[in-house]
Write a protein that holds these residues in place. Sequence first.
Motif, PDB file in Angstrom:
ATOM      1  N   ALA A  51       0.837  -1.206   0.000  1.00 41.89           N
ATOM      2  CA  ALA A  51       0.000   0.000   0.000  1.00 41.89           C
ATOM      3  C   ALA A  51       0.868   1.252   0.000  1.00 41.89           C
ATOM      4  N   TRP A  52       0.236   2.362  -0.359  1.00 42.15           N
ATOM      5  CA  TRP A  52       0.872   3.676  -0.364  1.00 42.15           C
ATOM      6  C   TRP A  52       0.440   4.460   0.868  1.00 42.15           C
ATOM      7  N   LEU A  53       1.331   5.287   1.380  1.00 44.69           N
ATOM      8  CA  LEU A  53       1.001   6.295   2.373  1.00 44.69           C
ATOM      9  C   LEU A  53       0.940   7.647   1.674  1.00 44.69           C
ATOM     10  N   VAL A  54      -0.161   8.370   1.852  1.00 50.25           N
ATOM     11  CA  VAL A  54      -0.327   9.655   1.181  1.00 50.25           C
ATOM     12  C   VAL A  54      -0.733  10.720   2.196  1.00 50.25           C
ATOM     13  N   ASP A  55      -0.522  11.988   1.798  1.00 50.34           N
ATOM     14  CA  ASP A  55      -0.831  13.106   2.673  1.00 50.34           C
ATOM     15  C   ASP A  55      -2.169  13.744   2.290  1.00 50.34           C
ATOM     16  N   ASP A  56      -2.437  14.925   2.823  1.00 49.89           N
ATOM     17  CA  ASP A  56      -3.718  15.593   2.573  1.00 49.89           C
ATOM     18  C   ASP A  56      -3.885  16.010   1.119  1.00 49.89           C
ATOM     19  N   PHE A  83       7.357   5.558   1.617  1.00 45.35           N
ATOM     20  CA  PHE A  83       5.931   5.855   1.466  1.00 45.35           C
ATOM     21  C   PHE A  83       5.116   4.609   1.116  1.00 45.35           C
ATOM     22  N   ASN A  84       5.697   3.424   1.302  1.00 44.23           N
ATOM     23  CA  ASN A  84       4.993   2.157   1.077  1.00 44.23           C
ATOM     24  C   ASN A  84       4.991   1.309   2.338  1.00 44.23           C
ATOM     25  N   LEU A  85       3.985   0.455   2.445  1.00 40.24           N
ATOM     26  CA  LEU A  85       3.865  -0.533   3.520  1.00 40.24           C
ATOM     27  C   LEU A  85       3.481  -1.872   2.917  1.00 40.24           C
ATOM     28  N   LEU A 124      -3.948   5.816   3.847  1.00 39.83           N
ATOM     29  CA  LEU A 124      -3.461   4.724   3.023  1.00 39.83           C
ATOM     30  C   LEU A 124      -4.222   4.662   1.710  1.00 39.83           C
ATOM     31  N   ALA A 125      -3.528   4.187   0.678  1.00 43.00           N
ATOM     32  CA  ALA A 125      -4.140   3.948  -0.626  1.00 43.00           C
ATOM     33  C   ALA A 125      -3.674   2.610  -1.147  1.00 43.00           C
ATOM     34  N   MET A 126      -4.614   1.796  -1.668  1.00 44.94           N
ATOM     35  CA  MET A 126      -4.234   0.554  -2.349  1.00 44.94           C
ATOM     36  C   MET A 126      -4.546   0.733  -3.834  1.00 44.94           C
TER      37      MET A 126
END
Length: 470
Positions: A51-56, A83-85, A124-126
């Motif tokens: 997954a991705w980690l994203v901001d506002d 920025f990934n998990l 988070l974004a997949m």
Amino acid sequence: MGQEITDSHFSPEDFQEFSRRLECETRLLMEWFADGVFPTGEAVGGFELEAWLVDDNARPTALNNELIKRLDDPLVVPELARFNLELNGEPQLLRAGGLSRMADELTQTWRRCQQAAGEMDGRLAMIGILPTVRRSDFSLANMSSMQRYQALDEQLARLRQGDSVQIDITGQDHLRFIHSDVMLEAATTSFQIHLKLDPASSGRFYNASKILAAPMVAISANSPSLFGSRLWDETRIPLFEQSVSVGDSLETKRVTMGTRYISDSIIECFQVNNDRYPVLLPRLMDEGGQLPHLCLHNGTIWRWNRPLLGFNEAGVPHLRLEHRVVPAGPSIIDSIANAAFFFGTVTALGKMVVPPEQRLPFEYVQSNFYRSAEKGLRADVVWLDGKAVSAVDLCRELLPLAEQGLEALGVEHQEADHWLGIIHGRLANGQNGASWQRAWVERHGNDSQGLTEAYLERQESGRPVHEWSV
């Protein structure tokens, strides 16, 4: 989950000794297989979700180390970029309730990660490739703080003899550029499906997974662009292959569909690893009964269908298949539906009286895969006995096989019907993640932030992608 190492610098003697140990462990693995050390048993499935980690602003945010510390969950681990998990699931018996347990566990893990990310002004974004990501994000400053990633970058550069990574992808647009390191791999997030194999049928199932790669990538495609360029429906496929390329030889490509079917068992892949692939990470470890050098070497060869060797708490080995062609997202329900379709269909194909690999030359397996990655559900492919068929019609033809396979595994009809119904819905209106993204851009324009925000809103609704509006 990737193995960590303690140093990123190696001597010629390290490579020589690692190769010696790798050869010994490969011989031992062959002996185990011949001696019947690997047990049989019920089918077990699992997954890894990147997954991705994203901001506002829906842009990548380098928070994985802080989030992982906050969670303190062994199933949530770093990926190449900060920025990934990677979210892992506990193995589940593929019988009554198994798929629903997978979905429940992933939902709970996802919610915990979202809550922790929200406490740090992230989310988070997949999604296979994040629309808002920029080339500048793939700098070494954003590499996760694990020695194995630094070592991997150094050793891939060594095999390239210092040459840059060449990216050249043609779709509706043509994207061509060079990059200096391994970080572009971080753009390609996936939902990796695991299946424990019985040793006697491992060859049949491995070949079936290769045959199934084309329809799997067609129904699940979710990466139609990179840096604003409109490319393949599953651009992740050529991008991953090119981002870790070390030469033009099909025999030694580190990311590959392979060059043929295997003739007997999945064990053959480990012999090929030893014979053909240069060692990347020659970390020397205590030589115990769990073949650590063989496993580490295998972890640096990213076949789209990868054999894995694991051990239970008692040290008993088992074989797993890792199906890597499916991108992350669009939703949890879509991900588990993809897994259900894979588990059922690969089981049905693997148990056919006449093996499907006898009815489909391997060159069609390769061409079907790349054509489906490029065109998604719009692809035309060649199926068994030379039958020309569209990807949509092929997936429709495979749905009854998937149902038969799931029922053979012990999945109840109602549960199988629920998860396969998600796939049927995609086929009915031709909408997977890639086609939804393309349709959104066609209606609203090439606004990467707007696209990502709309995607995230629908992802968190809990509805499958075929029900998403544009």
